[in-house]
Scaffold this active site. Structure first.
Site, mmCIF file in Angstrom:
data_model
loop_
_atom_site.group_PDB
_atom_site.id
_atom_site.type_symbol
_atom_site.label_atom_id
_atom_site.label_comp_id
_atom_site.label_asym_id
_atom_site.label_seq_id
_atom_site.Cartn_x
_atom_site.Cartn_y
_atom_site.Cartn_z
ATOM 1 N N ARG A 1 -30.886 1.439 -33.877
ATOM 2 C CA ARG A 1 -31.713 0.293 -33.844
ATOM 3 C C ARG A 1 -32.511 0.240 -32.433
ATOM 4 N NH1 ARG A 1 -31.437 0.462 -38.855
ATOM 5 N NH2 ARG A 1 -29.768 -0.822 -39.845
ATOM 6 N N ASP B 1 -26.447 -2.496 -36.256
ATOM 7 C CA ASP B 1 -25.761 -1.093 -36.632
ATOM 8 C C ASP B 1 -26.162 -0.040 -35.763
ATOM 9 O OD1 ASP B 1 -24.849 -1.475 -39.448
ATOM 10 O OD2 ASP B 1 -26.821 -2.508 -39.596
ATOM 11 N N ARG C 1 -24.084 11.057 -41.821
ATOM 12 C CA ARG C 1 -23.534 9.959 -40.918
ATOM 13 C C ARG C 1 -22.111 9.887 -40.768
ATOM 14 N NH1 ARG C 1 -25.777 4.655 -44.167
ATOM 15 N NH2 ARG C 1 -24.814 3.628 -42.690
ATOM 16 N N ASP D 1 -20.122 -5.539 -46.101
ATOM 17 C CA ASP D 1 -21.441 -4.912 -45.822
ATOM 18 C C ASP D 1 -22.592 -6.011 -46.155
ATOM 19 O OD1 ASP D 1 -23.466 -3.075 -45.174
ATOM 20 O OD2 ASP D 1 -22.567 -1.594 -46.522
ATOM 21 N N LYS E 1 -16.376 1.311 -41.025
ATOM 22 C CA LYS E 1 -16.977 1.297 -42.302
ATOM 23 C C LYS E 1 -17.329 2.514 -42.978
ATOM 24 C CE LYS E 1 -22.078 1.572 -40.155
ATOM 25 N NZ LYS E 1 -22.853 0.958 -40.055
ATOM 26 N N HIS E 2 -17.217 2.340 -44.418
ATOM 27 C CA HIS E 2 -17.336 1.390 -45.124
ATOM 28 C C HIS E 2 -16.210 1.300 -46.109
ATOM 29 C CE1 HIS E 2 -21.395 2.757 -44.044
ATOM 30 N NE2 HIS E 2 -21.999 1.741 -44.208
ATOM 31 N N HIS F 1 -27.178 1.215 -51.737
ATOM 32 C CA HIS F 1 -28.192 0.202 -51.681
ATOM 33 C C HIS F 1 -29.001 -0.091 -52.862
ATOM 34 C CE1 HIS F 1 -27.339 2.028 -47.705
ATOM 35 N NE2 HIS F 1 -27.624 0.899 -47.106
#
Length: 395
Positions: A146, A138, A203, A315, A232-233, A245
């Site tokens: 990351r 990601d 985002r 996901d 995504k998503h 989440h």
């Protein structure tokens, strides 16, 4: 993927026409003219591309490999999993032991330097260099980064700039990923919302369908030919504030309104050539009460109405478990439902002590019980074999 897993290591009707977008991007693609010593302008020499197998050779290779695989090996190749740590030998051992088709790198897999990361990913592909696993990450930029050395801006900055800035940022980001041996970027957020209370708000690449579509196109264009792009998503988190989440967000938005407000960035990214689409754990109840990641209806919409022919991926299925809802507490059953719904690949960041064999066994059993057709497993496995082979430099 998990919004909580943020910056680590130290830290898409399209309202804009294709003509306008191409005008924005024209002039930044291809080699610039060069001036010779005598002052005459000539086209700069294009760099020599790395050798890749031809399309026919890729398909032939993939079909031969498929013909020699057991059912269990085919099923295992449909999983992209995760194991913590940065030890190259351990990561290679995990890939070899379970025969998975891909691995996702999380923050706990990222070492201090690009060279160390390249060594890790090289080790993960060393046992079968002609068919490397898909290695994903990601890397959106901004809140979800990351690689600590990725200094390119994220959506929070890019959505206020010209789409060309998005293309340039994702092109540079893709180069960093390729240099590190990463082949798939789960980096293009095609959700669209103007609601600052939405968990996805920071985002998104645009707060309206046209703006989002332009920058989603630019993102995919920037990554094209360097890493595999993921949208995504799907079908889009913009219609609900809830965070997937911790819950399964639900909306009663009609299919017609979805087509107008949420579909354009995904359609734009597909038209730009995105190779993967990630399905979100969210329910548009006017279409299907089930989360889209487990919904055959939404997979049909993606293929039949948006024309997507690439690979679809869930996901992180662990997110469904994390909702605490009883119907999602069996990870094997979640994987079965995800593949039965039409996902080409299942992504699961297993918790500590999670058992990859149990996931694979559950899907194998479902095939043997005729819950999933053998032909579907073969088609999914072949698609992923072709994708993986296309990444190899072997002829």
């Amino acid at each position: 993927m998990r919004a909580a897993r943020r910056r680590t290591a130290a830290v898409v009707a399209v309202a804009l026409s294709a003509t306008l977008l191409s005008g924005v991007l024209t002039g930044c693609v291809g080699p610039a003219p060069a001036r010779t010593a005598g002052g005459t302008r000539t086209a700069a020499a294009a760099p020599t591309p790395s050798p890749t197998p031809t399309v026919d050779a890729v398909e032939a290779y993939a079909r031969q490999r498929l013909a020699n695989m057991t059912l269990r090996q085919k099923v295992a190749s449909l999983f992209m999993l995760h194991t913590p740590g940065t030890d190259p030998a351990a990561l290679r051992g995990y890939v070899d032991r379970y025969g998975v088709g891909g691995m996702i790198l999380m923050g706990d897999n990222i070492p201090a330097t690009p060279a160390e990361l390249a060594a890790q990913t090289a080790a993960m592909s060393a046992s079968d260099p002609g068919l490397p696993p898909l290695i994903g990450v990601d890397e959106e930029g901004g809140d979800v980064t990351r690689l600590g050395w990725d200094d390119q801006p994220g959506a929070d900055t890019l959505r206020s700039q010209d789409p060309a800035a998005t293309r340039d940022a994702f092109a540079r980001r893709a180069t960093l990923l390729k240099q590190a041996g990463i082949s798939v970027n789960f980096g293009t957020v095609a959700d669209v919302t103007a609601d600052p209370a939405s968990f996805i708000a920071d985002r998104v690449l645009g707060t309206d369908p046209g703006a989002a579509a332009a920058r989603v196109t630019a993102s995919v264009t920037g990554e094209r030919g360097t890493v595999l792009s993921t949208l995504k998503h799907f079908p889009g988190h913009g219609e609900s504030e809830a965070d997937s989440h911790h819950a399964v967000p639900s909306t009663a938005v009609s299919k017609q309104d979805w087509s107008t407000r949420d579909a354009p960035p995904f359609q734009a990214g597909i038209s730009a050539g995105a190779e993967l689409v990630m399905f979100g754990h969210l329910a548009y109840t006017q279409v299907d009460a089930a989360p889209a990641s487990l919904s055959a209806a939404w997979h049909r919409i993606l293929t039949d109405e948006l024309g997507f022919r690439g690979a679809s991926i869930t996901d992180d299925l662990r997110m469904l478990q994390d909702t605490g809802l009883p119907q999602y507490q069996d990870p094997g059953e979640n994987a079965v439902q995800a593949i039965a719904a039409g996902n080409t690949m299942v992504l699961d960041v297993l918790p500590a002590g999670g058992d990859p064999d149990a996931l694979i066994d559950a899907v194998v059993a479902a095939v043997q019980q005729s819950r999933i057709p053998v032909a579907q497993i073969d088609a999914d496995a072949l698609k992923l074999l072709e994708l993986r082979r296309s990444l190899s430099a072997e002829e």
